[in-house]
Design a protein around this motif. Structure first.
Motif, mmCIF file in Angstrom:
data_model
loop_
_atom_site.group_PDB
_atom_site.id
_atom_site.type_symbol
_atom_site.label_atom_id
_atom_site.label_comp_id
_atom_site.label_asym_id
_atom_site.label_seq_id
_atom_site.Cartn_x
_atom_site.Cartn_y
_atom_site.Cartn_z
ATOM 1 N N LYS A 50 -9.502 27.128 5.259
ATOM 2 C CA LYS A 50 -9.478 27.519 6.804
ATOM 3 C C LYS A 50 -8.681 26.720 7.742
ATOM 4 N N LYS A 51 -8.105 25.795 7.207
ATOM 5 C CA LYS A 51 -6.972 24.877 7.961
ATOM 6 C C LYS A 51 -5.706 25.547 7.863
ATOM 7 N N THR A 52 -5.330 26.175 6.777
ATOM 8 C CA THR A 52 -4.313 27.176 6.534
ATOM 9 C C THR A 52 -4.436 28.127 7.421
ATOM 10 N N ALA A 53 -5.537 29.031 7.492
ATOM 11 C CA ALA A 53 -5.451 30.205 8.338
ATOM 12 C C ALA A 53 -5.553 29.808 9.806
ATOM 13 N N ASP A 54 -6.093 28.625 10.231
ATOM 14 C CA ASP A 54 -5.980 28.158 11.545
ATOM 15 C C ASP A 54 -4.376 28.069 11.974
ATOM 16 N N ILE A 55 -3.481 27.523 11.066
ATOM 17 C CA ILE A 55 -2.223 27.103 11.302
ATOM 18 C C ILE A 55 -1.267 28.275 11.186
ATOM 19 N N ILE A 56 -1.671 29.270 10.541
ATOM 20 C CA ILE A 56 -1.045 30.660 10.379
ATOM 21 C C ILE A 56 -1.111 31.424 11.958
ATOM 22 N N LYS A 57 -2.530 31.239 12.200
ATOM 23 C CA LYS A 57 -2.974 31.976 13.586
ATOM 24 C C LYS A 57 -2.168 31.445 14.586
ATOM 25 N N VAL A 111 5.877 28.218 10.281
ATOM 26 C CA VAL A 111 5.092 27.724 9.206
ATOM 27 C C VAL A 111 5.827 28.341 7.810
ATOM 28 N N ILE A 112 5.618 27.585 7.011
ATOM 29 C CA ILE A 112 5.954 28.039 5.444
ATOM 30 C C ILE A 112 5.109 27.924 4.419
ATOM 31 N N VAL A 113 4.785 28.734 3.821
ATOM 32 C CA VAL A 113 3.690 28.513 2.711
ATOM 33 C C VAL A 113 4.514 28.375 1.221
ATOM 34 N N ILE A 114 4.456 27.600 0.320
ATOM 35 C CA ILE A 114 5.188 27.210 -0.703
ATOM 36 C C ILE A 114 4.438 27.424 -1.748
ATOM 37 N N VAL A 115 4.663 28.233 -2.916
ATOM 38 C CA VAL A 115 3.832 28.087 -4.290
ATOM 39 C C VAL A 115 4.492 27.132 -5.019
ATOM 40 N N TYR A 116 3.943 25.887 -5.587
ATOM 41 C CA TYR A 116 4.365 25.278 -6.408
ATOM 42 C C TYR A 116 4.614 25.581 -7.777
ATOM 43 N N ASN A 138 3.471 14.525 0.282
ATOM 44 C CA ASN A 138 4.117 13.590 1.602
ATOM 45 C C ASN A 138 4.800 14.550 2.597
ATOM 46 N N LEU A 139 5.411 15.597 1.926
ATOM 47 C CA LEU A 139 6.121 16.397 2.841
ATOM 48 C C LEU A 139 5.164 17.608 3.454
ATOM 49 N N CYS A 140 3.797 17.839 2.872
ATOM 50 C CA CYS A 140 3.062 18.828 3.265
ATOM 51 C C CYS A 140 1.948 18.600 4.457
ATOM 52 N N ASP A 141 1.739 19.460 5.409
ATOM 53 C CA ASP A 141 0.722 19.357 6.274
ATOM 54 C C ASP A 141 -0.484 19.813 5.675
ATOM 55 N N ASP A 142 -0.688 20.563 4.620
ATOM 56 C CA ASP A 142 -1.801 21.044 4.061
ATOM 57 C C ASP A 142 -1.501 21.656 2.615
ATOM 58 N N VAL A 143 -2.417 21.251 1.738
ATOM 59 C CA VAL A 143 -2.345 21.541 0.261
ATOM 60 C C VAL A 143 -3.464 22.229 -0.071
ATOM 61 N N ILE A 144 -3.374 23.453 -0.621
ATOM 62 C CA ILE A 144 -4.350 24.272 -1.027
ATOM 63 C C ILE A 144 -4.484 24.306 -2.721
ATOM 64 N N TYR A 155 9.123 22.809 10.610
ATOM 65 C CA TYR A 155 8.127 23.829 9.980
ATOM 66 C C TYR A 155 7.081 23.009 9.524
ATOM 67 N N THR A 156 5.998 23.678 9.944
ATOM 68 C CA THR A 156 4.572 23.346 9.372
ATOM 69 C C THR A 156 4.714 23.719 7.605
ATOM 70 N N ILE A 157 4.336 22.883 6.870
ATOM 71 C CA ILE A 157 4.529 23.175 5.353
ATOM 72 C C ILE A 157 3.266 23.172 4.809
ATOM 73 N N ILE A 158 2.827 24.182 3.965
ATOM 74 C CA ILE A 158 1.662 24.356 3.290
ATOM 75 C C ILE A 158 2.364 24.703 1.953
ATOM 76 N N MET A 159 1.156 23.874 0.892
ATOM 77 C CA MET A 159 1.658 24.169 -0.513
ATOM 78 C C MET A 159 0.611 24.507 -0.985
ATOM 79 N N ILE A 160 0.657 25.834 -2.064
ATOM 80 C CA ILE A 160 -0.466 26.123 -2.844
ATOM 81 C C ILE A 160 -0.173 25.670 -4.196
ATOM 82 N N ALA A 161 -1.160 25.314 -4.827
ATOM 83 C CA ALA A 161 -0.607 24.781 -6.412
ATOM 84 C C ALA A 161 -2.162 24.824 -7.254
#
Length: 236
Positions: free
Chosen positions: A101-108, A159-164, A199-205, A184-190
């Motif tokens: 939900k946090k990631t979706a809100d950031i993307i919106k 915003v950038i979503v990065i696949v770990y 430490n560089l991420c705003d959110d981690v899924i 950039y707001t950085i979101i990592m999915i791993a």
């Protein structure tokens, strides 16, 4: 081993006693002698031998060997099922759903949306970007480190979503630093702990707690579902 209908149909009454016992107590039978099996089923050892032959075995030793084979297969199947059962329970957790939900809100709220994946995740990054585009959220994919960082105005929300990918960790750190310096707001999915990169991420899924396997195959379902779940939150 699996007993066929024709095999079971050929058994007489006393042999059926053996069949019922073996089916219900397979693990126990693996540690019994032929005499112990005969005593537990109240039949003679000759009856046990006839049962073995009707099941397509030369003797009691072969019967136990074939029973052991099927038991090992069933145990492996159960382990695989448990792997997915654990994953299903995890994606119902508050931790998982909150990060989605946090990631979706950031993307919106974003003005520019980028999906990045290197190595084995490059194709996935392209697939995810297309999926977001189809849902109405324009996204472009970066699948190698040759792309320059797109600079944006100070008041914009990129915003950038990065696949770990662990093998790309050093490269990812350098790239994340570049995007962070461009606001950039950085979101990592791993699917595993990302260590210092957090430490560089705003959110981690965390899409799962480690690899989700079916035998020797590592499933991509956790990554795919995470994207589908984010899109669901964006469009509901």
């Amino acid at each position: 081993m699996e007993f066929t209908y024709s095999q079971v149909e050929s058994l007489n009454e006393t042999e059926t006693y053996v069949y019922n016992y073996v089916v219900k107590n397979t693990k126990k039978v693996l540690n019994e002698s032929i005499r112990e099996l005969a005593n537990n089923t109240h039949v003679s050892t000759a009856t046990v031998m006839r049962f073995c032959k009707k099941m397509g075995c030369e003797g009691f030793t072969e019967l136990k060997y074939r029973l052991k084979e099927i038991e090992e297969v069933q145990e492996t199947d159960q382990e695989e099922k448990n792997d997915f059962y654990d994953y299903i329970e995890y994606i119902k957790s508050k931790e998982y759903l909150d990060s989605i939900k946090k990631t979706a809100d950031i993307i919106k709220r974003s003005d520019l949306f980028v999906m990045l994946g290197f190595g084995i995740h490059s194709d996935f990054a392209n697939h995810a970007a297309r999926s977001f585009c189809r849902s109405g959220y324009y996204c472009y994919a970066i699948d190698n480190d040759c792309y320059p960082v797109v600079e944006v105005a100070e008041k914009q929300n990129p915003v950038i979503v990065i696949v770990y990918e662990k093998s790309q960790e050093k490269n990812l750190f350098e790239i994340m630093h570049q995007y962070k310096s461009c606001h950039y707001t950085i979101i990592m999915i791993a699917n595993e702990n990302i260590g210092v990169l957090s430490n560089l991420c705003d959110d981690v899924i965390y899409v799962s707690k480690g690899d989700v396997r079916m035998g020797q195959v590592v499933s991509s379902v956790p990554f795919l579902y995470a994207i589908e779940r984010i899109i669901y939150e964006l469009t509901k």
